[in-house]
Design an enzyme around this catalytic site. Structure first.
Site, PDB file in Angstrom:
ATOM      1  CD  GLU A  14      -2.214   2.011   0.367  1.00  8.15           C
ATOM      2  OE1 GLU A  14      -2.060   3.219   0.199  1.00  8.15           O
ATOM      3  OE2 GLU A  14      -2.890   1.297  -0.414  1.00  8.15           O
ATOM      4  CB  CYS A  62      -4.311   2.915   6.445  1.00  9.83           C
ATOM      5  SG  CYS A  62      -3.962   1.367   5.593  1.00  9.83           S
ATOM      6  CB  CYS A  65      -4.440  -1.894   8.706  1.00  5.28           C
ATOM      7  SG  CYS A  65      -3.640  -0.294   8.515  1.00  5.28           S
ATOM      8  CG  HIS A  69      -4.796   4.621  11.220  1.00  8.75           C
ATOM      9  ND1 HIS A  69      -3.668   5.083  11.838  1.00  8.75           N
ATOM     10  CD2 HIS A  69      -4.379   3.882  10.157  1.00  8.75           C
ATOM     11  CE1 HIS A  69      -2.597   4.668  11.175  1.00  8.75           C
ATOM     12  NE2 HIS A  69      -3.007   3.913  10.160  1.00  8.75           N
ATOM     13  NE  ARG A 483       0.399  -3.354   6.217  1.00  8.22           N
ATOM     14  CZ  ARG A 483      -0.871  -3.694   6.000  1.00  8.22           C
ATOM     15  NH1 ARG A 483      -1.757  -3.556   6.968  1.00  8.22           N
ATOM     16  NH2 ARG A 483      -1.256  -4.172   4.837  1.00  8.22           N
ATOM     17  CB  SER A 506       4.746   1.570   7.513  1.00  6.97           C
ATOM     18  OG  SER A 506       4.256   0.287   7.180  1.00  6.97           O
ATOM     19  CB  CYS A 550       0.670  -0.331   5.316  1.00  7.71           C
ATOM     20  SG  CYS A 550      -0.972   0.274   4.869  1.00  7.71           S
ATOM     21  CB  CYS A 553      -3.717   4.503   1.206  1.00  5.48           C
ATOM     22  SG  CYS A 553      -4.966   4.235   2.458  1.00  5.48           S
TER      23      CYS A 553
END
Length: 578
Positions: A14, A62, A65, A69, A483, A506, A550, A553
């Site tokens: 992603e 995102c 996932c 968030h 993640r 990430s 990730c 995005c």
């Protein structure tokens, strides 16, 4: 002289990620640089807003996932307001997040990572009968029957892919390093992996439905609010809980009959890399802990995943987590401001300085200065790795009975020593181990929710006085995403957001070098990797993909000259205009 390899973009992830690696004359990586070429500015958008709305906006960081968030943001506000949610809300949140874990890990292994192990073109050379025997062998390691294994099934899979090849294309399997000498599976093993890849496409759609049962939709569920959840009717309805269980039981079966055996198979065939620690990286692991198992306050409850720090791969010691020791460094990141700031006082001020001049038609990162939109998080001035492997490592080091049992069983069944965990293979295996465990535990939560609702307890929300608690407050939502460690920090003044910072998994793993020139987790994991063919750096992709990158995005496109790129008007009426 060696070579300087550039892989941009890293596909099957992603977002946008660039890896530059320096290899010596023996094709061994001696240095590496990880760069995200996108800017995430959600923190600036949240300033001045009602904190109760933050989750719905932060969720857009995102959609992979999805909901993670959202929940972390809601928990940060609940922590600031000192709100403890009811039992039903805890169970529903656990079930939504748990189904996300199972979905995310299965999608990651088969659709984002499997093609680093499986050569699709070689699967066409396999004998379907021998493939059945091979599948039975690996499933037997964990006492299972193989998933969807028959000569007819495997022959049909070969036929489908062969049609692509005869048409001169590979469709969804195009643009890969097919034929690389870094592939080690037999034709029959490749066919098994290919077949399960296609099966997982169907299954992931079903698991997404499970999250939507209580979340309202997928991606971006919408039933979590500060104080609890809103899906009262779904909690009251035994059929909805039963539907959730049916879907997750199918996922559980796939995890045990396909996912785990396939990881045993890949791990055995790549055992030399596992044993020599290829991709091991930093050796420092951190887990925030997650999934409350009782109804005390969020940070006092016993958790499915315990929190902690393990340093230098030493499982004999585990250190308690202290969130005040977290900071973010921007020495090599495209941001202005001071470095090593705690998230409560963190800043997000873009300072894009660009790439170096082109050489031979390639623009290289300015590695001595700033070269990524990702900041460099530190814990107690140490670089850390987060993710499923970190959760398993911390769990074992803590002596957690459940985690230790699943990890030990996996290693015993595969006749593998503990040290294989500290590798690319181990990082991949940890996800499979966690998926099996989660698919078991989530069914217990569903039963617990059904029992609690049947007893007459339908409470889903804790009341609070917003005007009173929101005058001057701060809080954090620190738990785990698929993640890894995910934290949201919020400061509130007079009922509005004063400052907001999110440090995502990430960010921890994909970060550039820090102010001491120490590598991040991606960068460190590549050093020492032997690349068979620099023009087909499959080994680099295999290790990077093992982290499941990730790169946020929900981003803003930034023109470095300040030019307005586009204005969009959202129609709130819900009317669809073709």
């Amino acid at each position: 002289m060696g070579k300087h390899i550039v892989i941009d973009p890293i596909t099957r992830i992603e977002g946008h990620l660039r890896i530059e690696a320096v290899i010596d004359d023996n094709n061994v990586v001696t240095d590496a640089y990880s760069s995200s070429t996108m800017f995430r500015g959600i923190e600036e958008i949240l300033k001045g807003r009602d904190p109760r709305d933050c989750g719905l906006l932060a969720m857009r960081i995102c959609g992979v996932c999805t909901g993670t968030h959202y929940q972390r943001s809601i928990e940060a506000v609940e922590h600031a307001f000192k709100v403890t949610i009811p039992k039903n809300a805890r169970l529903v949140r656990n079930m939504m997040q748990g189904s996300l874990y199972v979905h995310d890990h299965i999608v990651h292994f088969y659709h984002l990572h499997a093609l680093d192990w499986v050569d699709i073109t070689k699967a066409l050379e396999a004998d379907p009968k021998k493939a059945v025997e091979e599948a039975q062998k690996w499933a037997k390691l964990s006492g299972q029957r193989p998933w969807n294994a028959s000569e007819d099934v495997y022959a049909e899979v070969q036929e489908r892919v062969t049609k692509y090849v005869k048409q001169g294309r590979l469709g969804i399997f195009g643009n890969a390093y097919w034929g690389s000498k870094a592939y080690k599976l037999t034709p029959e093993q490749n066919l098994i992996g290919l077949s399960h890849y296609l099966d997982a496409l169907e299954l992931q759609r079903e698991i997404a439905k499970a999250q939507a049962i209580f979340g309202g939709k997928n991606p971006h569920p919408q039933s979590i609010v500060v104080g609890g959840v809103t899906c009262v009717q779904d909690i009251k309805n035994p059929a909805r809980i039963a539907e959730f269980k049916t879907i997750m039981q199918k996922a559980q079966k796939f995890a045990k009959q396909a996912y785990l055996p396939d990881v045993y198979m890949a791990g055995t065939m790549y055992a030399d890399e596992a044993l020599d620690g290829t991709g091991g990286g930093l050796g420092n692991y951190m887990s925030y802990g997650d999934f409350n198992l009782d109804d005390t306050s969020f940070y006092e409850a016993k958790k499915l995943f315990p929190s902690g720090i393990v340093m230098n791969k030493d499982l004999s010691k585990v250190y308690d987590l202290d969130q005040t020791k977290i900071s973010e460094d921007v020495t090599h990141s495209w941001y202005e401001g001071k470095t090593n700031l705690h998230p409560y006082v963190g800043e997000t001020k873009p300072n894009y300085t660009g790439f170096k001049d082109k050489k031979d038609g390639i623009a290289y990162l300015d590695i001595k200065n700033k070269y990524s939109w990702i900041k460099s998080p530190l814990y107690n001035d140490n670089r850390m790795e987060v993710g499923p492997l970190a959760r398993m490592i911390v769990g074992v080091a803590r002596g957690d009975e459940r985690i230790s049992k699943y990890v030990t069983t996996f290693l015993k069944n595969g006749n593998l020593p503990t040290k294989v965990l500290f590798s690319t293979v181990g990082r991949t295996a940890a996800r499979a181990i966690e998926t099996e465990m989660m698919s078991d535990v989530i069914l217990d939560w569903a039963d617990e929710l059904a029992k609690n609702a049947a007893s007459g307890d339908l409470s889903t929300w804790t009341d609070f006085d917003f005007d009173k608690v929101s005058k001057d407050a701060q809080g954090f939502g620190m738990a785990e995403a698929p993640r890894g460690a995910l934290g949201h920090w919020i400061k509130i003044k007079d009922g509005k957001v004063l400052n907001y910072q999110a440090v995502v998994p990430s960010t921890w793993n994909a970060a550039p070098k820090d102010y001491k020139n120490r590598m991040g987790a991606y960068e460190s994991s590549l050093v020492g990797t032997k690349v068979v063919d620099p023009d087909m750096p499959l080994e680099i992709l295999r290790t990077i993909h093992s982290f499941d990158p990730c790169i946020a995005c929900a981003v803003h496109i930034v023109d470095t000259k300040g030019k307005e790129l586009g204005v969009y008007k959202i129609d709130p009426t819900g009317v669809c205009r073709a």
